[in-house]
Design an enzyme around this catalytic site. Structure first.
Site, short mmCIF file in Angstrom:
data_model
loop_
_atom_site.label_atom_id
_atom_site.label_comp_id
_atom_site.label_asym_id
_atom_site.label_seq_id
_atom_site.Cartn_x
_atom_site.Cartn_y
_atom_site.Cartn_z
N ASP A 200 0.87 -1.19 0.00
CA ASP A 200 0.00 0.00 0.00
C ASP A 200 0.90 1.23 0.00
O ASP A 200 2.16 1.11 -0.03
CB ASP A 200 -0.94 -0.01 1.23
CG ASP A 200 -2.25 0.75 0.99
OD1 ASP A 200 -2.19 1.96 0.71
OD2 ASP A 200 -3.32 0.12 1.06
N PHE A 226 1.20 1.94 -6.66
CA PHE A 226 0.87 0.91 -7.66
C PHE A 226 0.78 1.45 -9.08
O PHE A 226 0.65 0.68 -10.02
CB PHE A 226 -0.35 0.07 -7.27
CG PHE A 226 -1.63 0.76 -6.83
CD1 PHE A 226 -2.11 1.89 -7.45
CD2 PHE A 226 -2.38 0.20 -5.78
CE1 PHE A 226 -3.30 2.49 -7.06
CE2 PHE A 226 -3.58 0.79 -5.38
CZ PHE A 226 -4.04 1.94 -6.01
N HIS A 244 -12.38 -0.18 -8.37
CA HIS A 244 -13.57 0.71 -8.40
C HIS A 244 -13.23 2.15 -8.02
O HIS A 244 -14.02 3.05 -8.24
CB HIS A 244 -14.71 0.14 -7.54
CG HIS A 244 -14.58 0.37 -6.06
ND1 HIS A 244 -15.65 0.33 -5.20
CD2 HIS A 244 -13.49 0.64 -5.28
CE1 HIS A 244 -15.24 0.57 -3.97
NE2 HIS A 244 -13.94 0.75 -3.98
C1 LIG Z 1 -10.80 1.48 -0.96
S1 LIG Z 1 -9.31 1.12 -0.12
C2 LIG Z 1 -9.36 -0.66 -0.13
C3 LIG Z 1 -8.64 -1.25 1.04
C4 LIG Z 1 -8.72 -2.78 1.14
N1 LIG Z 1 -8.15 -3.44 -0.01
C5 LIG Z 1 -10.15 -3.23 1.41
O1 LIG Z 1 -10.75 -3.92 0.58
O2 LIG Z 1 -10.68 -2.88 2.48
C6 LIG Z 1 -8.08 1.52 -1.34
C7 LIG Z 1 -6.63 1.33 -0.90
O3 LIG Z 1 -5.76 1.69 -2.00
C8 LIG Z 1 -4.62 2.34 -1.46
N2 LIG Z 1 -3.96 3.18 -2.49
C9 LIG Z 1 -4.46 4.31 -3.05
N3 LIG Z 1 -3.59 4.81 -3.95
C10 LIG Z 1 -2.52 3.96 -3.96
C11 LIG Z 1 -1.30 3.94 -4.69
N4 LIG Z 1 -1.03 4.89 -5.60
N5 LIG Z 1 -0.42 2.92 -4.46
C12 LIG Z 1 -0.70 1.95 -3.54
N6 LIG Z 1 -1.87 1.91 -2.81
C13 LIG Z 1 -2.76 2.92 -3.02
C14 LIG Z 1 -5.20 3.19 -0.34
O4 LIG Z 1 -4.22 3.61 0.58
C15 LIG Z 1 -6.24 2.22 0.26
O5 LIG Z 1 -5.68 1.45 1.29
#
Ligand SMILES: C[S@@+](CC[C@H](N)C(=O)[O-])C[C@H]1O[C@@H](n2cnc3c(N)ncnc32)[C@H](O)[C@@H]1O
Length: 336
Positions: A200, A226, A244
């Site tokens: 993350d 990512f 999403h």
């Molecule tokens: C909607 S949350 C989903 C968290 C988890 N997978 C769940 O289902 O509960 C989206 C996740 O994507 C991570 N995220 C957002 N942008 C990112 C990036 N550029 N690189 C890595 N992770 C990222 C956020 O920090 C967050 O933890």
């Protein structure tokens, strides 16, 4: 009653939907459910403990009782209901952080929904000048509430995935955007031979590192972006509620980075709602709008997921229902 008047009533009820949501929020912010955990309370006592106006609090609780959140067991005395229990801070599946997230950091973005609908752009970014996850990177308190909201709202998803998906033949799972780590820790706890990687944003990984239980010894923590790259070495890449958040262009970039990180016999699992094409009443359609407003993202139909995966070099192999809103969408690298 004349049909026209029934339609008018139904429409007015829809139009007032946000009043109900805001009332649930007020009760959650004041901690009313926490105050009722020990048993029924007279509104006078509740008002003192919650630092609220007695008459106004009574009107709030009376309205919420009419939708099954709290119940008035004796005149002016309120008790818990199964729905209200989910607003308690210490409930294992507490939805309180989600109510606070939707009504504090996220709420004002909905004021600009008309902008989103006219342009297809993200209202949150239009209003604040920053993408949603950039704000969380700078504001640790909002980031904590977001993490807790995701964890509480999704407590049952990891359990469902670890039960319905066959992990045999798999050694290392990489949870891309793994946030609170619940998915990896649940799967590892029921599959003692598996190893996991939680990937993350750097700040998120730092804060979750020390909170993992016994499974931490079989787990690696990797911070990064990512859109740049995803850790290699896994044979199963899971993206739970990640795609999403993003439009097609960004989603394809993330998926291509997963494709580049895995071997040709790797697998990909997306954990997402799939939008019904027959416009049945569905939470997914409303979350879809929320994703547009908050992140410029989108819930998708099965055909849209097929197209997205195809554009990133994957082939959708099957869709596995989990018994939750979300399904598992399994994909493998497409044969060339
Ligand atoms: C909607 S949350 C989903 C968290 C988890 N997978 C769940 O289902 O509960 C989206 C996740 O994507 C991570 N995220 C957002 N942008 C990112 C990036 N550029 N690189 C890595 N992770 C990222 C956020 O920090 C967050 O933890």
């Amino acid at each position: 009653m004349a049909k026209r008047s029934i339609y008018a009533r139904e429409l007015v009820n829809l139009m007032a939907g946000h009043w109900v949501a805001r009332a649930v929020y007020a009760a959650a912010r004041l901690g009313v459910a926490d105050l009722l955990e020990a048993g029924p309370q007279h509104v006078e006592v509740l008002a003192k403990k919650a630092n609220a106006h007695e008459g106004a609090l009574y009107r709030l609780l009376r309205a919420l009782a009419s939708v099954g959140v709290f119940t008035e067991t004796e005149p002016n005395t309120f008790s818990m209901t199964p729905k209200a229990e989910l607003l308690c801070s210490d409930h294992p599946n507490s939805l309180r952080p989600l109510v606070l997230l939707w009504n504090e950091l996220e709420y004002s973005a909905w004021d600009d929904i008309v902008h989103s609908i006219k342009t297809g752009e993200c209202a949150f970014e239009y209003r604040t000048g920053s993408p949603f996850f950039d704000v969380l990177e700078k504001d640790m308190e909002s980031a904590r509430i977001f993490r807790e909201a995701m964890a509480g709202a999704s407590r049952l998803i990891p359990l469902a995935i670890s039960e319905v998906y066959d992990f045999s033949g798999c050694n290392t799972i990489v949870d891309v955007g793994g946030s609170h780590g619940n998915l990896v820790s649940t799967i590892l706890s029921t599959h003692p031979d598996l190893k996991g990687v939680i990937f993350d944003l750097p700040n998120v990984v730092e804060s979750v590192k020390n909170k993992m239980g016994d499974e931490a010894s079989r787990c690696e923590f990797a911070g990064g972006d990512f859109f740049e790259s995803v850790p290699g070495g896994g044979d199963l890449y899971i993206l739970s509620r990640i795609i999403h958040d993003w439009d097609d262009e960004h989603s394809i970039k993330i998926l291509k980075n997963c494709r580049n990180a895995m071997g040709s016999d790797g697998k990909l699992l997306l954990v997402e709602i799939i939008i019904d094409t027959n416009n049945e009443s569905s939470f997914g359609n409303w979350l879809d709008l929320h994703m547009l407003v908050m992140q410029g993202g989108s819930e998708r139909t099965e055909a849209e997921y097929r197209r997205l995966l195809d554009a990133a070099g994957f082939e959708l192999t099957r869709i596995i229902p989990t018994g939750q809103w979300q399904n598992i969408i399994e994909a493998v690298p497409a044969s060339i």
